[in-house]
Each structure stands twice: as structure tokens, then as C-alpha cells.
Scaffold this active site. Structure first.
Site, PDB file in Angstrom:
ATOM      1  N   LYS A  73       0.841  -1.252   0.082  1.00 45.57           N
ATOM      2  CA  LYS A  73       0.556   0.290   0.299  1.00 45.57           C
ATOM      3  C   LYS A  73       0.847   1.333  -0.501  1.00 45.57           C
ATOM      4  O   LYS A  73       2.047   1.378   0.271  1.00 45.57           O
ATOM      5  CB  LYS A  73      -0.699  -0.139   1.359  1.00 45.57           C
ATOM      6  N   SER A 148      -9.682   2.044   2.397  1.00 45.03           N
ATOM      7  CA  SER A 148      -8.866   2.887   1.539  1.00 45.03           C
ATOM      8  C   SER A 148      -8.616   1.764   1.079  1.00 45.03           C
ATOM      9  O   SER A 148      -7.256   2.239   0.149  1.00 45.03           O
ATOM     10  CB  SER A 148      -7.701   3.057   2.485  1.00 45.03           C
ATOM     11  N   SER A 172      -9.872  -0.563   6.877  1.00 41.24           N
ATOM     12  CA  SER A 172      -9.771  -0.325   6.051  1.00 41.24           C
ATOM     13  C   SER A 172      -9.187  -1.513   4.928  1.00 41.24           C
ATOM     14  O   SER A 172      -8.270  -1.636   3.755  1.00 41.24           O
ATOM     15  CB  SER A 172      -8.560   0.998   5.330  1.00 41.24           C
TER      16      SER A 172
END
Lengths: 481, 98
Positions: A73, A148, A172
């Protein structure tokens, strides 16, 4: 060998062991898969074939993940590699050091493979808040992948990555894992070092794995977990051998079902799939008990006070001085701060900084921030009561609905915030939880269930999850791309 | 200007963020909604004196490590990301007015 990209890390490690394949072949296979499908999904912000190949040539002599590509990420620092939190304010930022999880992955032979898209600074539940472009759901590209960590979930789901890591502040990791039909885990707060994770809300953030099955999740968590003196909130508890918990046996295991997680208005297909999963585990000998987490209804309110308050403080560092974006021709220092931040942050980041600053400001602190901290304690006590009563795990849906349409909730922040209603309490309490596939809607969208454990009892979660997975084949389905 | 718009302008100043008039209008409407929602903590829950605030999932105590000298990042690496630099320093607009 064809289709290496579709295998799990466990399967690939077996082939590598037998020397049937080499790490470069895995990189080539996954890279060419990404080349052909990422146009539709847009899960990667950066992916460099040459870099991955050169890393695959330079591996330690042994390691638990030797030769396995792992996507990362974009809020986790990789030395010398663009790390932007999908924000304009960090455009061009190349960290001068590696996050601890990156060092751990490298020392076990993993190949760092591309940076994945996300909601800017992890602010969002749909991946639509990226400053660059939205990521789309591999099962239906008119829908969001969740967020997210939407990029990490989508690339694992679309077989553009073997494994990925993400971060989870209010869901997330688990919510996008659920919406994309993969496995995702938020470990116990303090289980994985946050050093080098660009902070959103420091008392809630945890890094965790995205994988295609439970065995891989246990493997990847085992690599990234552990005490780190560079993170004063990491906890010095030994990391167990998570593989030893992978037993297809739940006889006598006590699983709590909280009534507050089966609410009016939740999606009927989601509820039915989760109820079927409960019945399956019961059939395998698990003891199913009704439990209550009475302060659940306050979790979203508590979270959006505390998380934004912490974010407003953490994001003060983006001021145009040391790194990232700086506005053109500032008149003076104040003008530089205000315009750099006004131009550099996206709408959701600004909204959260404003809200967080507001709840901390004089006159509102007691009514909002302090009150939320007290209710957070009540939420944590709820979980402690359930585990004290002898439950090994708690089982709930991960998300109240399957993946929603692009644009459906972006105009109304509150409706977006409410999509995290089942995942947020876990971060507030600090306990670990995993999301895994437990069915599909008639329209072909993945449904996920959440297994929550007591502090540092990820092993019990893996046990229940592995037993469920061993008796189902949801995790073997792939989106048609 | 509504009361909420005034608050948003004040808080944006505290947070050092320049907002456009459109943003002030939009955020004040949205924050009204969000604050109305989170205010359920005050409307529905009376916990006066019953519980301590929680700032961290684990019993927090100071975390010390050995006080040993270790290499730090070299200045050129740290400065590599600077929007503007001069020598070994970050360069910013003049702070003290003439």
C-alpha cells in the site's frame, strides 16, 4: 509454466522448493497479468518490472517468502520508491528509509512488487478519494473495491499480486477484502510495527496482510509481526507459529454472535450468507452462543471524533518544508503553510483535518474528544466481557452491504462513514480481526465475514477461519477479467 | 455567514489550511451533519464519572530503549525530498519581517 499468477504463495513456495520454477518466472507471470488487467482495475500506482526482476535476483539464501512478490500500500515507506499516500501533497516523495515491515519482508526473501492505490492518507472506504484515480472492483468494474486499501485488495483479487500488505484504521483492510472476495487481517494493535507507516490515527492504525487464502495470511502475518524498538507502541509478545493453528477442527470452540451486528436494514443476502457460515461451523462442532456488544451503536461516532483528531495532529507535518508539495511563490511563511495545505490536500483530507481540529479546539474538547475517549473504553470493555465469558472468537458480517456503485456515496461523507459500522469497534478496542469470503450475491458480488479474536489471539482466528475455508470453496472463485 | 461557516473559517486558520469560499460552504454543511450525528454521544449516553478516558488500546507506560549512539540518516538523503534547500538546510520564506 502458465498461470503462476493464479497460485497462492503456499503453492508457489512448494514449486520453488522442488525447483520446478524460479522467482523470475513468478515475477514475469504476475507482471504480465497486471499488464493485461490493471487497465480495467487500476490497483497499482507504480509497478516496475525491471526493479522487481532485479530484486528477485538478489535474494537471501533462505526465507519464509523467498521469491514471492508482495504488493505494498502506498502509505508504507519503501526506500527510494515513490510513496505518496495517493496524495498530491506527497507527489514525488521517495522515503530515505524502509518501514520495518519492508525490512522484515526483504529479510524473508519477499520481492517488493509495486505500490497500490488507496484513499488519500487512508481517508475513505471506497478508494475514490485517491488524488490520482479510483481503483475499481474486479468483480464488477462499475463498483468500488472498498477502502482505504482498495488497491491492495483489488490486485490480490484480480491475481495481479500473490499477496499484499495494507493498513487498517477503521476497517481499511477488512472492508475491501470483503468487497473484493479475498482474505484480509487487522492484527492486534501493537502486533506489527508501524515504523515507516505514514500515520493516520496512531492509536488505531495497524499494518496487515491481504492474501488468497488463510494459510497465506498466517504465513504473511508471521513474517511481519513482532516487537520493534523503533515503534514504541509495538508490544513485546512472542510471535507464535501461526501455521500450527491451521486445523480443520472447531470442536468445542466457542463462537459468539453479537446481536448488534445483525441489524434492521442490512443487506438480506449478506445476512443469509453469514448465517449459513455460522450454521456450517456449528455443524462442525463449534459452540455458537449469543453475545452482546452493547455500545456498538456509538462506535462510528467515537471513531470519527478520535480518528480525525489524531489525523489533524499527524498531518500537521505536511507543511511544504521538508518534503512533498510546496505552493508557488509564497508571500511569507504563513501563506506557504496555508496555500501548500489548501492546494495539496484533497477534499476528504481537508474535511477530516477541519473536523479533527474542531473537536480538539477550546470549548469543544470535553464534549467531543474527551467524551469519545470515555466511550471508547466502554467499547473495549464490551469485547473484554465477551472474551472473559469464554468465547474464543466473535463472528459478524464484515460490511453491511456488498460493493456499492462508484459515486453512490461520495457526495455524502456520513453515508460513507457508516459503511465501516461493523469494522470500526475492533480498532477502537485494539483486538485482532480477519475478513474472509463466505458467499456471493445473486449478482456475483463477494460477501465477507469477520472473525474477531481476543488480544494477541490471532491463532484462534486462523483456526476457525481455516476450518471454515476447508469446508467451502468461495476463496477459489476468481473474477472474470 | 452562518455560525458554522464562521467556525469552519476559524478552525481552518488553526489548521493552517486555505479554503475557498465554496469549500467553506460545503464543509460547514457537511460538518453540521457529521456533528449532529456524533452528538449522539452527548444526547443518548450519560456516563458522568463512570469511566476513564482511553487513549490507547494497551495499558500505556513509557517505552524505553538503551541510550546508545546509532547512525542517523545522512543529510543529503534527508534533504533529497526538500522542495527547496540551501547547503545542509531546508529553505523557507523569510520568517522575521524586515
Amino acid at each position: 509454466m502458465d498461470n503462476l499468477y493464479s497460485l497462492t504463495a503456499g503453492e508457489l513456495l512448494g514449486l520453488l522448493d522442488k525447483k520446478t520454477i524460479n522467482p523470475e518466472e513468478i515475477i514475469e507471470s504476475v507482471y504480465s497479468r497486471a499488464q493485461s488487467v490493471d487497465k480495467k482495475i487500476k490497483g497499482y500506482l507504480n509497478l516496475d518490472r525491471e526493479k522487481a526482476l532485479s530484486r528477485a535476483k538478489d535474494l537471501p539464501s533462505s526465507g519464509k517468502l523467498k521469491g514471492i512478490p508482495v504488493a505494498v500500500k502506498d502509505n508504507i515507506c519503501v526506500e527510494g520508491e515513490l510513496t505518496t499516500c495517493a496524495s498530491k501533497i506527497l507527489r514525488g516523495f521517495k522515503p530515505p528509509y524502509n518501514a520495518t515491515v519492508i525490512e522484515k519482508l526483504k529479510s524473508e526473501g519477499a520481492v517488493i512488487f509495486g505500490k497500490t492505490n488507496m484513499d488519500e492518507f487512508a481517508f475513505g472506504s471506497s478508494c475514490e478519494n485517491s488524488s490520482y484515480f479510483p481503483t475499481l472492483n474486479p468483480w464488477d468494474t462499475s463498483r468500488i473495491p472498498g477502502g482505504s486499501s482498495g488497491g491492495s485488495a483489488a490486485v490480490v483479487s484480480a491475481d495481479e499480486a500473490i499477496m499484499a500488505i495494507g493498513s487498517d484504521t477503521g476497517g481499511s483492510i477488512r472492508q475491501p477484502a470483503s468487497l473484493c472476495g479475498v482474505v484480509g487481517m487487522k492484527p492486534t494493535y501493537g502486533r506489527v510495527s508501524r515504523y515507516g507507516l505514514i500515520a493516520f490515527a496512531s492509536s488505531l492504525d495497524q499494518i496487515g496482510p491481504f492474501t488468497k487464502d488463510i494459510k497465506d495470511a498466517a504465513l504473511l502475518l508471521g513474517v511481519i509481526a513482532g516487537f520493534d524498538e523503533k515503534d514504541s507502541t509495538s508490544v513485546n509478545v512472542p510471535v507464535p507459529d501461526y501455521a500450527s493453528y491451521l486445523k480443520n477442527d472447531v470442536k468445542g470452540m466457542k463462537i459468539g454472535i453479537p446481536k448488534e451486528y445483525f441489524v434492521e436494514g442490512m443487506d438480506k443476502e449478506v445476512e443469509a450468507s453469514v448465517r449459513e457460515a455460522i450454521a456450517l461451523l456449528k455443524g462442525k462442532g463449534a459452540q455458537i452462543v449469543d453475545v452482546s456488544l452493547p455500545h456498538t451503536e456509538y462506535a462510528v461516532a467515537v471513531y470519527y471524533i478520535l480518528a480525525t483528531a489524531e489525523a489533524s495532529s499527524n498531518l500537521a507535518r505536511f507543511d511544504g518544508v521538508q518534503y512533498g508539495y510546496r505552493c508557488e511563490d509564497p508571500a511569507n511563511l504563513l501563506d506557504m503553510y496555508e496555500r501548500t495545505r489548501g492546494e495539496g490536500f484533497g477534499a476528504e483530507a481537508k474535511r477530516r483535518i477541519i473536523l479533527g481540529t474542531y473537536v480538539l479546539s477550546s470549548g469543544y474538547y470535553d464534549a467531543y474528544y474527551l467524551k469519545a475517549q470515555k466511550v471508547r473504553m466502554l467499547i473495549k470493555n464490551d469485547f473484554e466481557q465477551v472474551f472473559k465469558s469464554g468465547c474464543d472468537c466473535i463472528l459478524t458480517p464484515t460490511s453491511p452491504t456488498p460493493a456499492f456503485k462508484v459515486g453512490e456515496r461520495s457526495a455524502d461523507p456520513l453515508s460513507m462513514y457508516l459503511s465501516d459500522i461493523f469494522t470500526i469497534s475492533v480498532n477502537l478496542a485494539g483486538v485482532p480481526a480477519l475478513s474472509m469470503p463466505c458467499g456471493f450475491t445473486k449478482g456475483g458480488l463477494p460477501i465477507g465475514m469477520q472473525l474477531i479474536g481476543n488480544f494477541f489471539e490471532e491463532g484462534k482466528i486462523f483456526n476457525a477461519a481455516y476450518a471454515y475455508e476447508s469446508n467451502t470453496d468461495w476463496h477459489k472463485r476468481s473474477p472474470k477479467l | 455567514m452562518s455560525e458554522m461557516e464562521e467556525k469552519v473559517r476559524y478552525v481552518a486558520r488553526l489548521a493552517r489550511i486555505k479554503l475557498t469560499d465554496e469549500e467553506v460552504g460545503l464543509f460547514s454543511r457537511q460538518l453540521d451533519g457529521i456533528l449532529g450525528y456524533v452528538d449522539k454521544l452527548n444526547r443518548k449516553l450519560d456516563i458522568q464519572g463512570k469511566t476513564l478516558p482511553m487513549s490507547h488500546p494497551h495499558e500505556a507506560s513509557n517505552s524505553f530503549r538503551a541510550d546508545e549512539v546509532k547512525p542517523s540518516l545522512p543529510p543529503e538523503k534527508v534533504l533529497a525530498n526538500a522542495p527547496q534547500k540551501k547547503g545542509d538546510f531546508f529553505k523557507v520564506p523569510r520568517i522575521i519581517e524586515e
